[in-house]
Design a protein around this motif. Structure first.
Motif, PDB file in Angstrom:
ATOM      1  N   ASP A 211       0.860  -1.179   0.000  1.00 34.70           N
ATOM      2  CA  ASP A 211       0.000   0.000   0.000  1.00 34.70           C
ATOM      3  C   ASP A 211       0.902   1.236   0.000  1.00 34.70           C
ATOM      4  OD1 ASP A 211      -1.629   2.232   0.757  1.00 34.70           O
ATOM      5  OD2 ASP A 211      -3.118   0.842   1.562  1.00 34.70           O
ATOM      6  N   LYS A 213       0.288   4.448  -0.348  1.00 32.98           N
ATOM      7  CA  LYS A 213      -0.158   5.605   0.429  1.00 32.98           C
ATOM      8  C   LYS A 213       0.192   5.444   1.903  1.00 32.98           C
ATOM      9  CE  LYS A 213      -4.215   8.528   1.248  1.00 32.98           C
ATOM     10  NZ  LYS A 213      -5.657   8.730   0.940  1.00 32.98           N
ATOM     11  N   LYS A 214      -0.057   4.252   2.461  1.00 32.46           N
ATOM     12  CA  LYS A 214       0.290   4.019   3.851  1.00 32.46           C
ATOM     13  C   LYS A 214       1.796   4.086   4.052  1.00 32.46           C
ATOM     14  CE  LYS A 214      -3.643   1.175   5.280  1.00 32.46           C
ATOM     15  NZ  LYS A 214      -4.070  -0.144   5.797  1.00 32.46           N
ATOM     16  N   ASN A 217       2.997   7.628   4.090  1.00 29.37           N
ATOM     17  CA  ASN A 217       2.492   8.357   5.261  1.00 29.37           C
ATOM     18  C   ASN A 217       3.067   7.833   6.566  1.00 29.37           C
ATOM     19  OD1 ASN A 217       0.903  10.160   3.843  1.00 29.37           O
ATOM     20  ND2 ASN A 217      -0.866   8.791   3.823  1.00 29.37           N
ATOM     21  N   LEU A 219       2.860   4.717   7.778  1.00 33.08           N
ATOM     22  CA  LEU A 219       2.002   3.760   8.478  1.00 33.08           C
ATOM     23  C   LEU A 219       2.475   2.332   8.277  1.00 33.08           C
ATOM     24  CD1 LEU A 219      -1.433   5.340   7.522  1.00 33.08           C
ATOM     25  CD2 LEU A 219      -0.134   5.671   9.635  1.00 33.08           C
TER      26      LEU A 219
END
Length: 219
Positions: A211, A213-214, A217, A219
């Motif tokens: 992922d 985006k995670k 960011n 995460l």
């Protein structure tokens, strides 16, 4: 995009000739041979242009070395670009692999923890592993695993957000998700991701579930 990179390299050479620009032009010209499936006189003419730029790149790289030692990133990037140019030109597999190995050796020298050196080394390993998968398939699966194992460990392990590399992660996801069969590169795209995944299932599963985006960011 490929044409833009070539034009930019040609423009740079018109002001200050440099080895890497010649290698980039050679790679772009070689891509034309590969993508357009050139034959006969048209292919011979294109190969002459590729070789001219490779030879001029070699001359300028040697000239720079005679003045001041070339940094590992320049030596490694030069070898990667030459390897890809030879691959697209249809050169013997042994010549292509020799250059990919030279790039890996260069990137292991000097400030091997520097962000640019790590990024270029990672891209070289992507192209190198894809080349081995295309050229040899399952016969080189163990070598492919050795090349990609550090990258698998890196992406599969939570990293300090300050150490996360958006360029390499974005490149992988672009190859995974692109509907263009030649994006982000003719020698590394969705087909290569799938092929590498079949030869190194853990790596393929990790990329499948990644992922972006995670990751970016933290995460």
């Amino acid at each position: 995009e490929r044409l833009a990179v070539r034009k930019l390299s040609e423009w740079a050479n018109s002001f200050f000739p440099n080895a890497l620009a010649h290698y980039r032009i050679a790679k772009s010209q070689a891509e034309d041979i590969y993508l357009k499936k050139l034959t006969g006189q048209e292919k011979r003419g294109a190969l002459e242009r590729v070789n001219t730029n490779l030879q001029e790149g070699d001359r300028l790289l040697a000239l720079a070395q005679s003045i001041q030692p070339n940094p590992p990133t320049r030596v490694g990037l030069a070898a990667t670009l030459k390897a890809r140019a030879l691959y697209f030109s249809g050169a013997p597999k042994e010549q292509v692999e020799k250059l990919f190995k030279e790039a890996r050796d260069a990137y292991s020298l000097g400030n091997s923890g520097g962000v640019f050196q790590i990024t270029y080394r990672t891209f070289n390993d992507f192209y190198y592993s894809a080349f081995l998968a295309r050229a040899y398939g399952n016969a080189r699966a163990s070598d492919i695993r050795k090349i990609l194992q550090p990258l698998y460990n890196y992406f599969a392990t939570p990293q300090d957000p300050r150490k996360r590399n958006s360029r390499t992660s974005s490149f992988l996801i672009a190859a995974r998700d692109s509907k263009d069969p030649l994006y982000p590169a003719p020698d590394f795209n969705r087909t290569d991701i799938e092929r590498l995944g079949s030869l190194y299932p853990e790596f393929g599963k990790m990329i499948e579930n990644f992922d972006l985006k995670k990751y970016l960011n933290g995460l």
